[in-house]
Enzyme design. Structure first.
Site, PDB file in Angstrom:
ATOM      1  N   HIS A 230       0.556  -1.653  -0.050  1.00 21.97           N
ATOM      2  CA  HIS A 230      -0.175   0.491  -0.138  1.00 21.97           C
ATOM      3  C   HIS A 230       0.773   0.831   0.068  1.00 21.97           C
ATOM      4  CE1 HIS A 230      -2.878   3.241   0.484  1.00 21.97           C
ATOM      5  NE2 HIS A 230      -2.094   3.637   1.303  1.00 21.97           N
ATOM      6  N   TYR A 234       2.547   5.369  -2.029  1.00 18.77           N
ATOM      7  CA  TYR A 234       3.332   6.824  -1.731  1.00 18.77           C
ATOM      8  C   TYR A 234       4.427   7.136  -1.799  1.00 18.77           C
ATOM      9  CZ  TYR A 234      -0.402   5.891   2.061  1.00 18.77           C
ATOM     10  OH  TYR A 234      -1.237   5.990   2.989  1.00 18.77           O
ATOM     11  N   HIS A 380      -8.055   1.735 -13.273  1.00 18.10           N
ATOM     12  CA  HIS A 380      -7.586   2.874 -12.126  1.00 18.10           C
ATOM     13  C   HIS A 380      -6.325   3.399 -11.944  1.00 18.10           C
ATOM     14  CE1 HIS A 380      -7.055   4.992  -8.245  1.00 18.10           C
ATOM     15  NE2 HIS A 380      -6.680   3.131  -7.749  1.00 18.10           N
ATOM     16  N   PHE A 381      -5.839   2.327 -11.881  1.00 16.49           N
ATOM     17  CA  PHE A 381      -3.845   3.168 -11.538  1.00 16.49           C
ATOM     18  C   PHE A 381      -3.237   3.206 -12.212  1.00 16.49           C
ATOM     19  CE2 PHE A 381      -2.555  -1.622 -11.139  1.00 16.49           C
ATOM     20  CZ  PHE A 381      -2.340  -1.842 -12.351  1.00 16.49           C
ATOM     21  N   HIS A 382      -3.628   2.850 -13.665  1.00 17.16           N
ATOM     22  CA  HIS A 382      -2.988   3.436 -14.679  1.00 17.16           C
ATOM     23  C   HIS A 382      -3.294   5.056 -14.842  1.00 17.16           C
ATOM     24  CE1 HIS A 382      -1.831  -0.212 -16.101  1.00 17.16           C
ATOM     25  NE2 HIS A 382      -0.623   0.218 -17.123  1.00 17.16           N
ATOM     26  N   ARG A 443      -8.566  -9.117 -14.777  1.00 15.42           N
ATOM     27  CA  ARG A 443      -6.672  -8.336 -14.921  1.00 15.42           C
ATOM     28  C   ARG A 443      -5.875  -9.863 -15.044  1.00 15.42           C
ATOM     29  NH1 ARG A 443      -4.261  -6.161  -9.552  1.00 15.42           N
ATOM     30  NH2 ARG A 443      -2.544  -5.542 -11.030  1.00 15.42           N
ATOM     31  N   ARG A 444      -4.672  -9.727 -15.580  1.00 17.99           N
ATOM     32  CA  ARG A 444      -3.622 -10.386 -15.030  1.00 17.99           C
ATOM     33  C   ARG A 444      -3.920 -11.397 -15.751  1.00 17.99           C
ATOM     34  NH1 ARG A 444      -1.132 -10.313  -9.028  1.00 17.99           N
ATOM     35  NH2 ARG A 444       0.144  -7.861  -9.898  1.00 17.99           N
TER      36      ARG A 444
HETATM   37  C1  HEM Z   1       2.122   2.460 -22.629  1.00 17.21           C
HETATM   38  C2  HEM Z   1       1.620   2.618 -21.850  1.00 17.21           C
HETATM   39  C3  HEM Z   1       0.961   1.178 -21.381  1.00 17.21           C
HETATM   40  C4  HEM Z   1       0.124   0.594 -20.935  1.00 17.21           C
HETATM   41  C5  HEM Z   1      -0.489   0.050 -23.042  1.00 17.21           C
HETATM   42  C6  HEM Z   1      -0.081  -0.447 -20.749  1.00 17.21           C
HETATM   43  C7  HEM Z   1      -1.211  -0.908 -20.604  1.00 17.21           C
HETATM   44  C8  HEM Z   1      -1.413  -2.567 -18.915  1.00 17.21           C
HETATM   45  C9  HEM Z   1      -1.846  -3.271 -19.421  1.00 17.21           C
HETATM   46  C10 HEM Z   1      -3.588  -3.460 -20.168  1.00 17.21           C
HETATM   47  C11 HEM Z   1      -2.103  -3.714 -18.244  1.00 17.21           C
HETATM   48  C12 HEM Z   1      -2.565  -4.983 -17.830  1.00 17.21           C
HETATM   49  C13 HEM Z   1      -2.560  -6.235 -17.689  1.00 17.21           C
HETATM   50  C14 HEM Z   1      -3.486  -7.441 -17.264  1.00 17.21           C
HETATM   51  O1  HEM Z   1      -3.701  -7.511 -16.656  1.00 17.21           O
HETATM   52  O2  HEM Z   1      -3.620  -8.754 -18.314  1.00 17.21           O
HETATM   53  C15 HEM Z   1      -1.042  -3.090 -17.629  1.00 17.21           C
HETATM   54  C16 HEM Z   1      -0.991  -3.667 -16.107  1.00 17.21           C
HETATM   55  C17 HEM Z   1       0.591  -2.478 -15.658  1.00 17.21           C
HETATM   56  N1  HEM Z   1       0.644  -1.816 -15.653  1.00 17.21           N
HETATM   57 FE1  HEM Z   1       0.674  -0.770 -17.372  1.00 17.21          FE
HETATM   58  N2  HEM Z   1       0.221  -0.315 -19.035  1.00 17.21           N
HETATM   59  C18 HEM Z   1       0.545   1.209 -19.741  1.00 17.21           C
HETATM   60  C19 HEM Z   1       2.120   2.250 -19.110  1.00 17.21           C
HETATM   61  C20 HEM Z   1       2.307   2.064 -17.510  1.00 17.21           C
HETATM   62  C21 HEM Z   1       3.326   2.713 -17.139  1.00 17.21           C
HETATM   63  C22 HEM Z   1       3.467   4.365 -17.519  1.00 17.21           C
HETATM   64  C23 HEM Z   1       3.431   2.206 -15.633  1.00 17.21           C
HETATM   65  C24 HEM Z   1       3.937   2.691 -14.691  1.00 17.21           C
HETATM   66  C25 HEM Z   1       4.947   3.589 -14.489  1.00 17.21           C
HETATM   67  C26 HEM Z   1       2.345   0.837 -16.159  1.00 17.21           C
HETATM   68  C27 HEM Z   1       2.236  -0.328 -14.805  1.00 17.21           C
HETATM   69  C28 HEM Z   1       1.860  -1.048 -14.634  1.00 17.21           C
HETATM   70  C29 HEM Z   1       1.520  -2.291 -13.498  1.00 17.21           C
HETATM   71  C30 HEM Z   1       2.001  -1.873 -12.436  1.00 17.21           C
HETATM   72  C31 HEM Z   1       0.192  -2.846 -13.979  1.00 17.21           C
HETATM   73  C32 HEM Z   1       0.623  -4.101 -13.747  1.00 17.21           C
HETATM   74  C33 HEM Z   1       1.006  -5.460 -13.464  1.00 17.21           C
HETATM   75  C34 HEM Z   1       0.593  -6.780 -12.751  1.00 17.21           C
HETATM   76  O3  HEM Z   1      -0.912  -7.213 -12.576  1.00 17.21           O
HETATM   77  O4  HEM Z   1       1.319  -7.741 -12.296  1.00 17.21           O
HETATM   78  N3  HEM Z   1       1.846   0.574 -17.236  1.00 17.21           N
HETATM   79  N4  HEM Z   1      -0.638  -2.234 -18.180  1.00 17.21           N
END
Ligand code: HEM
Ligand code: CU
Ligand code: CU
Lengths: 553, 160
Positions: A230, A234, A380-382, A443-444
């Site tokens: 969590h 921050y 949400h977190f994007h 997700r995932r």
């Molecule tokens: C081009 C920009 C981006 C795209 C298109 C993108 C797309 C995605 C998508 C579709 C997921 C969900 C995948 C899933 O749950 O199966 C994901 C997960 C995630 N993204 Fe991004 N993302 C982008 C940029 C970023 C950035 C800038 C960050 C952080 C600085 C980020 C951090 C994360 C994290 C932490 C997850 C979770 C991974 C997990 O569930 O294990 N993403 N992203």
């Protein structure tokens, strides 16, 4: 009457060799970002049921890519950026050089740690996602690498504390300059918060991955993970708040209103570390009372965030009015939108506002039951991590890279365009992911190859793919600008770190001055953590090391 | 402190209190509850959890059990990459207590369109009660990453 938030407000330069280490941190962070974001593209298409990952050279599975995306973006990029940027703001805040040895050690720890973890992930021996829940097991290099990354933040914090202590010795009775206060407070918060993951990795996961213990305890590792998981938010956010509070008012042509409110916000983040149980609303084995208690504390976090919204918007209003704006909202359009550093970060703030609303939704556990582990969560977190934080990194880079290289930005105009494109992209992307999540889209999950599907996920998935592609293009534009600046930007005088002034100066006496007694806030936060986690741990311990590992490429 | 600052602090405090009241209302008045502290499954590191479950009630007998007229216990084991059972049939109006666990890694247990949303943690028992008042076919899926074929781990609940 206005007071600058740094000491040595006439000007200050770090020694060249220290600036160089800060530059390595920032460049390394962005290099990592470039790799991490590659996988965002296939993930976004995955939700439109298009399988792109099979065309990624050397990558065996969707989940290997997803692990790289999560670890590189959320853990390595953020740490590299914070270690470099907050070291700079500490030094600039105090007008004092850092400890050069600690600065270099922190960088090497970060570099070696990241490379170890990257090795494990790229060779398919750590497809455990960035939450690495046991009993999924990764190669030991993955855990060791992450441990070194965490230790690099402690070394960074030690450096700040040493530098602050030396400054104080020469400035007895003075208030800590606000920029330095924010910087040191950020890392003190993280020192406490990171204890959970450090204990988890060093005492449970690392020995287990080396075969020293036969089994592990999934619930305990999960609980320790979320103790850090969590407040790691921050740690992502506060370096950005340093920029929003301390630099944006200046860049906009305004001033920060209140010194005191700013310090209170940072102190609240130190105090509100132990709310991780709210990530375990749906877990068995956690007493319901603890879940309610952390739900209450969780709502407490919106308080400093609302204060931030107030403070920063007010600073922008001051700027707009100085530029001649009259009406109720016209000030918002009078700030210098043609400055890419400002446009990126103000758009990041807007995204954060939207993200805050969706965050309130999933903090309430009745809503959480609908959206837990659905696509709603990345939606949400994007907005928060993926935009409020990442777009702010890009915004900061628009002055920081020129500052570090003594060159001017290759194309400010492209920067402004890039920030708007990213913002537009994430609105579409997150809208799609959240819509799908409300309909149970998980997700995932490699939906492109899943054994099930629902018609209600069709449109949301397509929106995610379109929005994600737009974000991806925007990031590419950012890198073009970055590389061109370093390679072909015009040489320019180095300039100074932007810093604002506060309209209400820091009080020299009274209760406000006590805010600077950081050690008491640390003690209070540790005490609060013990109150929330202590009874659970006492009832639960010793660890039940009985669950066997499983590994998947 | 300025009046402007103070009024803002008071206003944001009021907003938060309002949210908390709404939350409390949803818990107490609407009867939404979360899975809480449940029993653990006794298993040592040299035993296979899968084998232990086979002799540990209620998991020695997965499936649908009517406990009283209209009331059911549904016992489910999650394992890579399936649910046992994965086809759950219930009458309309059934009040169901799901009791579920995992025999290997952490799995998810979500029935789309209902409030049933749990984590299945190996060694722990998850429970959740839900009343199926509408007929239909509900999708049951694992929504926690559980390895390479996670996306094939699903089942259905048929209510008629
Ligand atoms: C081009 C920009 C981006 C795209 C298109 C993108 C797309 C995605 C998508 C579709 C997921 C969900 C995948 C899933 O749950 O199966 C994901 C997960 C995630 N993204 Fe991004 N993302 C982008 C940029 C970023 C950035 C800038 C960050 C952080 C600085 C980020 C951090 C994360 C994290 C932490 C997850 C979770 C991974 C997990 O569930 O294990 N993403 N992203
Ligand atoms: Cu599963
Ligand atoms: Cu799964």
């Amino acid at each position: 009457m206005s007071t600058p938030i740094v000491a040595e407000s006439k000007g200050f330069e770090l020694p060249r060799e220290q600036l160089a280490v800060i530059r390595w941190n920032i460049i390394f962070g962005f290099a990592i970002f470039a790799i991490g974001v590659l996988f965002g593209l296939d993930q976004a298409f995955n939700y439109a049921k298009v399988d792109l990952i099979k065309d990624y050279p050397g990558i065996h599975s969707y989940y290997q890519g997803l692990t790289l995306h999560g670890v590189l973006n959320a853990l390595v990029l953020t740490t590299a950026f914070a270690n470099g940027f907050v070291a700079l703001t500490t030094a600039r805040g105090l007008g004092r050089k850092l400890n050069g040895a600690l600065l270099r050690i922190a960088f090497w720890l970060l570099l070696i740690g990241s490379l170890l973890a990257a090795f494990a992930m790229l060779t398919g021996q750590a497809s455990v996602l960035y939450t690495f829940y046991a009993p999924l097991q990764a190669h030991w290099t993955f855990y060791l690498g992450l441990a070194l990354v965490v230790i690099s933040t402690w070394v960074t914090s030690a450096n700040q504390i040493v530098t602050l202590r030396n400054w104080r010795r020469e400035h007895r009775g003075e208030r800590i300059p606000l920029m330095a206060f924010m910087s040191v407070a950020t890392y003190l918060m993280w020192d406490i918060a990171s204890a959970g993951i450090a204990i988890e990795v060093v005492f449970l996961l690392l020995p287990w991955s080396l075969g020293l213990t036969a089994g592990t305890d999934p619930l305990l590792t999960r609980t320790l993970f979320w103790f850090t998981g969590h407040p790691i938010v921050y740690f992502w956010l506060l370096p950005i708040y340093i920029s929003w509070y301390g630099m944006i008012p200046k860049q906009a042509g305004g001033a920060l209103f209140s010194d005191t409110l700013t310090r209170i916000a940072f102190v609240m983040f130190i105090l509100l570390v132990p709310v991780g149980f709210h990530h375990q609303f749906t877990d068995p084995g956690i007493p319901v009372g603890l879940k309610y208690a952390s739900a209450v504390l969780t709502f407490g976090i919106f308080f400093p965030s609302l204060m931030t919204a107030f403070a920063v918007m007010y600073a922008l209003e001051i700027a707009g009015r100085r530029a001649g704006a009259k009406g109720l909202v016209s000030w918002f359009f009078r700030i210098p939108w043609n400055n890419p550093s400002l446009s990126a970060q103000v758009l990041a703030m807007l995204a954060f506002f939207l993200g805050g609303i969706s965050g309130l939704m999933n903090a309430s556990f009745s809503m959480n039951l609908r959206v837990h582990n659905t696509a709603f969560i990345p939606g949400h977190f994007h907005l928060t991590l993926g935009t409020a934080v990442a777009l702010s990194y890009m915004g900061i880079a628009y002055w920081l890279i020129p500052y570090l290289y003594g060159r001017s930005l290759w194309s400010p105009r492209l920067g402004v365009i890039q920030s708007f494109v990213y913002f537009g992209g994430v609105l579409i992307f997150s809208r799609g992911m959240m819509m799908g999540g409300m309909e149970g889209m998980p997700r995932r999950t490699q939906l492109a190859l899943a054994s099930y599907n629902l018609p209600a996920w069709h449109i949301p998935g397509i929106m995610a793919a379109i929005g994600g592609t737009i974000m991806f293009v925007s990031v590419a534009l950012f890198f073009v600008n970055l590389v061109m600046t370093v390679a072909a930007g015009e040489e320019a005088a180095q300039g100074d770190v932007p810093f604002t002034e506060t309209v209400q100066p820091p009080a020299q006496t009274g209760w406000e001055a006590k805010l600077d007694a950081l050690r008491y806030w640390v003690v209070a936060s540790v005490a609060l953590s013990l109150i929330v986690y202590g009874p659970f741990l006492i009832a639960y311990l010793p660890p039940h090391l009985n669950i066997r590992p499983l590994q998947f490429p | 402190m300025e009046a402007y600052e103070k009024s803002f602090l008071v206003a944001s405090g009021a907003v938060l209190v309002a949210f908390l009241l709404a939350l409390a209302y949803s818990v107490f008045a609407m009867g939404i509850s979360m899975p809480g502290r449940m029993e653990m499954i006794a298993c040592t590191a040299d035993q296979k959890l899968r084998k232990v479950l086979r002799v540990t009630p209620p998991f020695d007998n997965p499936g649908v059990h009517e406990t009283a007229p209209g009331k059911f216990d549904v016992v489910v084991i999650g394992q890579t990459w399936s649910f046992a059972p994965d086809n759950i049939e219930l009458p309309v109006g059934a009040e169901v207590t799901f009791r579920a666990t995992s025999s290997d890694v952490i799995h998810g247990f979500m029935i789309v369109g209902t409030n049933v949303n749990m984590m299945l943690v190996p060694g722990e028992v998850s429970s959740e009660t839900y009343k199926f008042s509408r007929p239909g076919e509900y999708l049951l899926l694992c929504h926690e990453y559980c390895g390479r074929l996670h996306h094939t781990m699903s089942g259905k609940v048929v209510v008629k």
